[in-house]
Design a protein around this motif. Structure first.
Motif, PDB file in Angstrom:
ATOM      1  N   ILE A 430       0.852  -1.199   0.000  1.00  0.00           N
ATOM      2  CA  ILE A 430       0.000   0.000   0.000  1.00  0.00           C
ATOM      3  C   ILE A 430       0.890   1.254   0.000  1.00  0.00           C
ATOM      4  O   ILE A 430       0.649   2.221  -0.733  1.00  0.00           O
ATOM      5  N   ALA A 431       1.954   1.210   0.798  1.00  0.00           N
ATOM      6  CA  ALA A 431       2.866   2.366   0.884  1.00  0.00           C
ATOM      7  C   ALA A 431       3.537   2.596  -0.478  1.00  0.00           C
ATOM      8  O   ALA A 431       3.710   3.749  -0.907  1.00  0.00           O
ATOM      9  N   ASN A 432       3.903   1.499  -1.165  1.00  0.00           N
ATOM     10  CA  ASN A 432       4.553   1.645  -2.473  1.00  0.00           C
ATOM     11  C   ASN A 432       3.580   2.218  -3.509  1.00  0.00           C
ATOM     12  O   ASN A 432       3.948   3.087  -4.308  1.00  0.00           O
ATOM     13  N   ASP A 433       2.315   1.738  -3.444  1.00  0.00           N
ATOM     14  CA  ASP A 433       1.289   2.271  -4.364  1.00  0.00           C
ATOM     15  C   ASP A 433       1.100   3.765  -4.120  1.00  0.00           C
ATOM     16  O   ASP A 433       0.986   4.563  -5.051  1.00  0.00           O
ATOM     17  N   LYS A 436       3.686   5.793  -5.705  1.00  0.00           N
ATOM     18  CA  LYS A 436       3.508   5.978  -7.160  1.00  0.00           C
ATOM     19  C   LYS A 436       2.546   7.135  -7.414  1.00  0.00           C
ATOM     20  O   LYS A 436       2.803   8.011  -8.238  1.00  0.00           O
ATOM     21  N   PHE A 437       1.418   7.142  -6.677  1.00  0.00           N
ATOM     22  CA  PHE A 437       0.451   8.251  -6.833  1.00  0.00           C
ATOM     23  C   PHE A 437       1.118   9.591  -6.523  1.00  0.00           C
ATOM     24  O   PHE A 437       0.923  10.584  -7.194  1.00  0.00           O
ATOM     25  N   ARG A 438       1.902   9.593  -5.482  1.00  0.00           N
ATOM     26  CA  ARG A 438       2.554  10.833  -5.061  1.00  0.00           C
ATOM     27  C   ARG A 438       3.521  11.310  -6.150  1.00  0.00           C
ATOM     28  O   ARG A 438       3.582  12.495  -6.479  1.00  0.00           O
ATOM     29  N   SER A 440       3.291  10.816  -9.256  1.00  0.00           N
ATOM     30  CA  SER A 440       2.592  11.374 -10.419  1.00  0.00           C
ATOM     31  C   SER A 440       1.620  12.489  -9.993  1.00  0.00           C
ATOM     32  O   SER A 440       0.651  12.770 -10.696  1.00  0.00           O
ATOM     33  N   LYS A 441       1.881  13.033  -8.816  1.00  0.00           N
ATOM     34  CA  LYS A 441       1.125  14.174  -8.276  1.00  0.00           C
ATOM     35  C   LYS A 441      -0.384  13.906  -8.156  1.00  0.00           C
ATOM     36  O   LYS A 441      -1.205  14.812  -8.213  1.00  0.00           O
ATOM     37  N   GLN A 442      -0.759  12.627  -7.982  1.00  0.00           N
ATOM     38  CA  GLN A 442      -2.179  12.286  -7.756  1.00  0.00           C
ATOM     39  C   GLN A 442      -2.402  12.284  -6.224  1.00  0.00           C
ATOM     40  O   GLN A 442      -2.495  11.225  -5.587  1.00  0.00           O
ATOM     41  N   PHE A 443      -2.457  13.525  -5.696  1.00  0.00           N
ATOM     42  CA  PHE A 443      -2.413  13.661  -4.243  1.00  0.00           C
ATOM     43  C   PHE A 443      -3.661  13.144  -3.530  1.00  0.00           C
ATOM     44  O   PHE A 443      -3.569  12.671  -2.397  1.00  0.00           O
ATOM     45  N   LEU A 449      -4.586   6.675   0.502  1.00  0.00           N
ATOM     46  CA  LEU A 449      -3.839   5.478   0.920  1.00  0.00           C
ATOM     47  C   LEU A 449      -3.119   5.705   2.257  1.00  0.00           C
ATOM     48  O   LEU A 449      -3.005   4.798   3.075  1.00  0.00           O
ATOM     49  N   ARG A 450      -2.668   6.925   2.479  1.00  0.00           N
ATOM     50  CA  ARG A 450      -2.041   7.235   3.787  1.00  0.00           C
ATOM     51  C   ARG A 450      -3.080   7.037   4.900  1.00  0.00           C
ATOM     52  O   ARG A 450      -2.793   6.466   5.957  1.00  0.00           O
ATOM     53  N   LYS A 451      -4.302   7.514   4.624  1.00  0.00           N
ATOM     54  CA  LYS A 451      -5.402   7.360   5.586  1.00  0.00           C
ATOM     55  C   LYS A 451      -5.696   5.883   5.835  1.00  0.00           C
ATOM     56  O   LYS A 451      -5.912   5.454   6.963  1.00  0.00           O
ATOM     57  N   LYS A 452      -5.682   5.135   4.732  1.00  0.00           N
ATOM     58  CA  LYS A 452      -5.952   3.695   4.843  1.00  0.00           C
ATOM     59  C   LYS A 452      -4.891   3.025   5.740  1.00  0.00           C
ATOM     60  O   LYS A 452      -5.219   2.215   6.612  1.00  0.00           O
ATOM     61  N   LEU A 453      -3.627   3.421   5.513  1.00  0.00           N
ATOM     62  CA  LEU A 453      -2.543   2.846   6.324  1.00  0.00           C
ATOM     63  C   LEU A 453      -2.759   3.166   7.800  1.00  0.00           C
ATOM     64  O   LEU A 453      -2.566   2.315   8.676  1.00  0.00           O
ATOM     65  N   LYS A 454      -3.163   4.397   8.055  1.00  0.00           N
ATOM     66  CA  LYS A 454      -3.407   4.812   9.438  1.00  0.00           C
ATOM     67  C   LYS A 454      -4.494   3.947  10.059  1.00  0.00           C
ATOM     68  O   LYS A 454      -4.357   3.473  11.202  1.00  0.00           O
ATOM     69  N   GLY A 455      -5.545   3.729   9.281  1.00  0.00           N
ATOM     70  CA  GLY A 455      -6.646   2.878   9.758  1.00  0.00           C
ATOM     71  C   GLY A 455      -6.169   1.464  10.056  1.00  0.00           C
ATOM     72  O   GLY A 455      -6.694   0.785  10.933  1.00  0.00           O
TER      73      GLY A 455
END
Ligand code: AMP
Length: 472
Positions: A430-433, A436-438, A440-443, A449-455
């Motif tokens: 998830i962190a690697n995905d 990738k978004f980051r 390509s500036k897909q913030f 995904l950061r939120k998901k990791l926190k959860g």
């Protein structure tokens, strides 16, 4: 190695002669749960022994367990419990607590009740030599016969007599400060049995009559059995200096005619709470068990070693929280070093780290050899954490490995193990995905995904080497 000796009031050199270094530390009186005040004293001695062994001293660490005592009898009577059942259950709990705290350096735990013949023999020797006399309720040590009485606590016999701490009462004692060696427990119908509980009091049928030992003689009979009449190091907290340790000196030196009984006396400072000694009798204590419900064991050890063992420490929640934060920062550092080790293989070592670690290594030996000045060393180690916060990601893998190994191994010597964060594969994915978004500036997607990791229980920090994860 220099150790402060209470007897001389000076730091003295303790040389490694190659012979076994014999250490006796006063153990607990087992009628209640052990508290973090006890833990302070036993964590200190555990870390000291670990360090001495690392410095190649062949230490034999003996600890008694006071399982016969007036306080135990009182508690047994008030709870209508057999004193034997009471001590058995609390001795077991105490040993579990020690294990949970990582206290593994004790070679032998010796409960007094297993050494009745040795105790009786020592009392008989004192009677024979004229130091002990029979009174109405037992045998007492006549402190006026022992000219050095008061030499450890630096008190005169008169001043010693004014003390009120666990002093035995007896109507027909010769001197007010005389202490009990053997306490009679009256038995109208002594049977052929060897042990009995008479009105809630444990009693042994011996040549001294039905009775039980005094507190002080338990320890000298045990230490004589293991070490002989003289040995190297004796420890306990500062409250035991008088009358307990003073009485031990008097008994053993009088019985054997040899002195010094113990070469070096070490005393730990109290763990206080609101400025008062944490103690079972004051009921102001926090049990080791309750502490460990809130914090992992290394937090308590870190908190203890952050202070000099002879200084008093006032316990507060803030102090425990500070220890937790510091441990966490160091744990983060070694885990980040793991990432550097994996990623920075191509960076060339600067040589600076080598110098820094050499300095830390020297300071480890210099501070601990100087009367176990753990707070000074831990201050230096913690400064490392701050120092490497910013430049960490540019350090070579080789240097990172050196620093990590140094931190791990020195803390391990003192009894602290830092956790390695385990990151499951799916979490890493998830962190690697997200990365990738980051990239390509897909913030929006990357934030989701950061939120998901926190959860899922992980925090993420962006670093020059990629995302760094840790369990929350
Ligand atoms: P006790 O169970 O009271 O016989 O104590 C066992 C050992 O723990 C002795 O060495 C005591 O001096 C030590 N001890 C007890 N309370 C504290 C405290 N609050 N701080 C440091 N050491 C303590």
């Amino acid at each position: 190695m220099f150790i402060y000796n209470t007897l001389s009031g000076k730091k003295e050199e303790v040389k490694n002669t190659g012979r076994t270094l014999r250490l006796f530390v006063c153990g607990p009186t087992v009628y209640d749960y052990a508290h973090i005040g006890h833990a302070r004293t036993y964590l200190v001695f555990d870390s000291i022994v670990r360090y001495l062994r690392y410095r190649n001293f062949d230490v034999f660490y003996l600890q008694n367990i006071t399982d016969i005592d007036d306080k135990i009898i009182e508690r047994g009577k008030s709870e209508k419990r057999s004193p034997f059942a009471l001590v058995k259950s609390f001795e077991k709990k105490y040993l579990e607590d020690m294990k949970n705290l990582g206290i593994v350096s004790v070679n032998e735990y010796a409960p007094a009740s297993k050494f009745i013949p040795e105790i009786v023999r020592q009392v008989q020797a004192l009677i024979k030599k004229g130091y002990a006399y029979e009174a109405e309720d037992g045998y007492y040590f006549d402190i006026s016969k022992f000219k050095d009485y008061g030499k450890l606590a630096h008190r005169t016999v008169e001043a010693a007599e004014d003390s009120t701490s666990r002093i035995d009462t007896g109507k027909d004692k010769i001197n007010k400060g005389d202490f009990a060696l053997w306490k009679f427990v009256s038995s109208k119908n002594p049977t052929g049995k060897k042990i009995k509980i008479i009105k809630g009091e444990p009693a042994w049928n011996t040549s001294l009559g039905w009775g039980r030992p005094g507190w002080h003689i338990e320890d000298t009979a045990i230490s004589e059995k293991f070490f002989g009449p003289q040995y190297d190091l004796h420890g306990g907290a500062v409250d035991l200096k008088f009358p307990h340790h003073e009485a031990e000196i008097a008994q053993q030196e009088a019985a054997s005619g040899k002195h010094p009984f113990v070469k070096t006396w070490m005393h730990t400072g109290f763990l206080l709470i609101n400025g008062k000694k944490m103690s079972k009798s004051l009921k102001n204590f926090l049990t080791i068990r309750d502490f460990l419900k809130e914090y992992p064991p290394e937090v308590l050890r870190w908190m203890v070693l952050r202070h000099h063992y002879r200084s008093p420490v006032n316990y507060t929640n803030a102090l425990a929280e500070q220890a937790r934060t510091e441990i966490l920062k160091l744990t983060d550092l070694v885990n980040k070093l793991n990432m550097v080790i994996k990623n920075n293989k191509k960076i060339v070592s600067s040589g600076d780290m080598h110098i820094h670690i050499e300095k830390l290594q020297r300071s480890f030996h210099e501070t601990l050899d100087d009367d176990f000045n753990t707070p000074e060393f831990m201050g230096h180690l913690f400064a490392s954490e701050a120092m490497y916060q910013d430049k960490l990601w540019g350090v070579s893998a080789e240097d990172a490995k050196k620093l990590k190994e140094f931190i791990d191994s020195t803390l391990d010597i003192l009894g602290i193990k830092l956790k390695t964060y385990k990151i499951p594969r799916d979490i890493q994915k998830i962190a690697n995905d997200r990365e990738k978004f980051r990239g390509s500036k897909q913030f929006m997607q990357s934030d989701a995904l950061r939120k998901k990791l926190k959860g899922l229980g992980y925090s993420l920090e962006d670093t020059p080497l990629g995302p760094w994860l840790k369990p929350i």
